[in-house]
Design a protein around this motif. Structure first.
Motif, short mmCIF file in Angstrom:
data_model
loop_
_atom_site.label_atom_id
_atom_site.label_comp_id
_atom_site.label_asym_id
_atom_site.label_seq_id
_atom_site.Cartn_x
_atom_site.Cartn_y
_atom_site.Cartn_z
N ASN A 30 0.81 -1.22 0.00
CA ASN A 30 0.00 0.00 0.00
C ASN A 30 0.84 1.27 0.00
N CYS A 31 2.15 1.15 -0.26
CA CYS A 31 3.01 2.33 -0.24
C CYS A 31 4.16 2.13 -1.22
N TRP A 32 4.38 3.11 -2.10
CA TRP A 32 5.43 3.05 -3.10
C TRP A 32 6.18 4.38 -3.11
N THR A 33 7.51 4.34 -3.14
CA THR A 33 8.30 5.56 -3.16
C THR A 33 9.01 5.69 -4.50
N ILE A 34 9.25 6.95 -4.88
CA ILE A 34 9.88 7.26 -6.16
C ILE A 34 11.01 8.25 -5.92
N GLY A 35 12.17 8.01 -6.53
CA GLY A 35 13.29 8.92 -6.38
C GLY A 35 14.52 8.38 -7.08
N ARG A 36 15.65 9.11 -6.91
CA ARG A 36 16.91 8.68 -7.53
C ARG A 36 17.59 7.56 -6.76
N SER A 37 17.37 7.54 -5.44
CA SER A 37 18.07 6.56 -4.59
C SER A 37 17.58 5.14 -4.89
N LYS A 38 18.53 4.19 -4.77
CA LYS A 38 18.20 2.80 -5.08
C LYS A 38 17.28 2.16 -4.06
N ASP A 39 17.05 2.81 -2.91
CA ASP A 39 16.17 2.20 -1.91
C ASP A 39 14.70 2.52 -2.16
N ASN A 40 14.39 3.19 -3.28
CA ASN A 40 13.00 3.47 -3.63
C ASN A 40 12.35 2.30 -4.34
N THR A 41 11.04 2.27 -4.30
CA THR A 41 10.30 1.25 -5.05
C THR A 41 10.56 1.41 -6.54
N PHE A 42 10.48 2.66 -7.02
CA PHE A 42 10.73 2.97 -8.42
C PHE A 42 11.87 3.98 -8.49
N VAL A 43 12.95 3.59 -9.14
CA VAL A 43 14.13 4.45 -9.25
C VAL A 43 14.12 5.12 -10.62
N LEU A 44 14.20 6.45 -10.63
CA LEU A 44 14.19 7.21 -11.87
C LEU A 44 15.51 7.97 -12.01
N ALA A 45 16.17 7.78 -13.13
CA ALA A 45 17.46 8.42 -13.37
C ALA A 45 17.24 9.81 -13.97
N ASP A 46 16.84 10.72 -13.14
CA ASP A 46 16.58 12.11 -13.54
C ASP A 46 17.28 12.99 -12.52
N LYS A 47 18.28 13.77 -12.95
CA LYS A 47 19.07 14.56 -12.00
C LYS A 47 18.26 15.65 -11.32
N TRP A 48 17.07 15.95 -11.83
CA TRP A 48 16.21 16.96 -11.22
C TRP A 48 15.30 16.36 -10.14
N ILE A 49 15.33 15.04 -10.02
CA ILE A 49 14.51 14.36 -9.01
C ILE A 49 15.35 14.16 -7.76
N SER A 50 14.73 14.36 -6.58
CA SER A 50 15.44 14.18 -5.32
C SER A 50 15.67 12.70 -5.05
N ARG A 51 16.61 12.43 -4.13
CA ARG A 51 16.90 11.02 -3.79
C ARG A 51 15.65 10.31 -3.30
N ASN A 52 14.88 10.94 -2.45
CA ASN A 52 13.57 10.44 -2.01
C ASN A 52 12.57 11.52 -2.33
N HIS A 53 11.92 11.40 -3.47
CA HIS A 53 11.16 12.51 -4.02
C HIS A 53 9.69 12.53 -3.61
N VAL A 54 9.02 11.39 -3.79
CA VAL A 54 7.58 11.37 -3.60
C VAL A 54 7.14 9.98 -3.17
N MET A 55 5.99 9.92 -2.51
CA MET A 55 5.41 8.63 -2.11
C MET A 55 3.97 8.57 -2.58
N ILE A 56 3.56 7.40 -3.01
CA ILE A 56 2.15 7.15 -3.33
C ILE A 56 1.65 6.10 -2.35
N GLN A 57 0.57 6.40 -1.67
CA GLN A 57 0.03 5.49 -0.67
C GLN A 57 -1.44 5.22 -0.95
N GLN A 58 -1.80 3.94 -0.89
CA GLN A 58 -3.20 3.55 -1.05
C GLN A 58 -3.84 3.43 0.32
N MET A 59 -4.96 4.11 0.52
CA MET A 59 -5.62 4.10 1.80
C MET A 59 -6.65 2.98 1.85
#
Length: 325
Positions: A30-59
């Protein structure tokens, strides 16, 4: 009766790249994180994205929330920068850094009666359970005033950082963020049928202290027009707990007066000029601890929706620090 089941694609993020469309499935938890860091659920190689950028959570309602985690360059939904958790809708356009995605969550048409009939005994057993719980509701004070006085970029970083760190703290103390309500969060702790021991309850108060400390640190880190402040209500009692998840991933949420009162108690702190308000049930489980009577004083408050005044035990965060030593 024959079941009519139309299965569409599961919820996902659609990332269009030069190599073709990439699907980022929002399933299995119920929780997915997006960012540059490898510890995220979805890793995006975009230098404008923070290491831990955003989270999507299902309630528990099935809704998906997007929570910016204090990113430097912000998170945008349909062209608008978000500073507090927002509900996502099917086909919403998302922008993180220079990466564009599309949120897809098509409706699933299911014959509910037939689904229940597949395993009716299991369904009935897991749908509703009466449990002893503690509910914490914490709210950022004067948030509307802050939005008027603070640059949108700074506001997004501050509030995003607060939500991210609050989620970490609550998880570290045995719960999770059950709901986001604008500038407030709700967390639930489940207790055993035999009651709550004082050590278990102290863990909740330690989470409360850590949340306050994080709030103070953010006030020192960012150029704010006034210090960030939070208020909290904690209530303990029995509630009907629903399992809104599947057999592979249970997702429990609580409903009823115990939950409603926690929200009202948080609001009552403004009425009595305190930071923390406890329900009588919560106070009962800590009443035998040293100095608790000096830390939390008794008040009568008028909770919205209640016909008669309610008793609360309230104090400040300074009182709480003294209480926890």
């Amino acid at each position: 009766m024959s079941a009519t089941v139309v299965t569409l694609q599961p919820p996902h993020l659609l990332l269009r790249t030069e190599a073709g469309d990439r699907y980022l499935p929002l399933v299995g938890k119920n929780c997915w994180t997006i960012g540059r860091s490898k510890d995220n659920t979805f890793v995006l190689a975009d230098k404008w994205i923070s290491r831990n950028h955003v989270m999507i959570q299902q309630m528990d309602t099935g809704d998906f929330y997007l929570i910016d985690l204090g990113s430097r360059n912000g998170s945008f939904v349909n062209g608008r920068r978000v500073s507090i958790p927002v509900t996502l809708k099917d086909a919403d356009d998302l922008l993180f850094g220079q990466t564009e995605l599309e949120f897809r969550c098509p409706d699933l048409e299911i014959d509910i009666e037939s689904a229940i009939d597949i395993d009716s005994q299991d369904f009935t057993a897991t749908l509703h359970v009466r449990r002893l719980i503690s509910v914490m509701v914490m709210d950022i004070r004067d948030f509307t005033v802050l939005t008027r006085k603070l640059d949108e970029r700074v506001l997004s970083e501050v509030i995003g950082s607060w939500f991210r760190q609050a989620g970490d703290i609550i998880r570290n103390h045995g719960s999770w963020v059950d709901k986001y309500i604008g500038d407030a969060i709700m967390a639930v702790w489940f207790h055993g049928a035999q009651g709550v021991n004082s050590t278990e309850m102290l863990g909740i108060f330690q989470a409360l202290r850590d949340l306050h400390e994080v709030t103070e640190e953010l006030s020192k880190t960012y150029p704010l027009p006034f210090p960030l402040r939070v208020g909290a209500g904690i209530n303990t009692g029995y509630a009907m707990v629903s399992n809104a998840g599947s057999s592979e991933r249970s997702d429990y949420t609580a409903l009823g007066d115990t939950v409603n009162a926690a929200f009202r108690l948080e609001s009552s702190t403004k009425e009595i000029g305190m930071d923390i308000a406890l329900g009588e049930g919560t106070y009962k489980y800590i009443s035998d601890l040293a100095n608790v009577h000096q830390v939390f004083k008794q008040y009568k408050v008028h909770l919205k929706g209640y016909d008669i005044p309610s008793i609360t035990y309230a104090g400040t965060f300074n009182n709480l620090n003294n209480f926890l030593g």
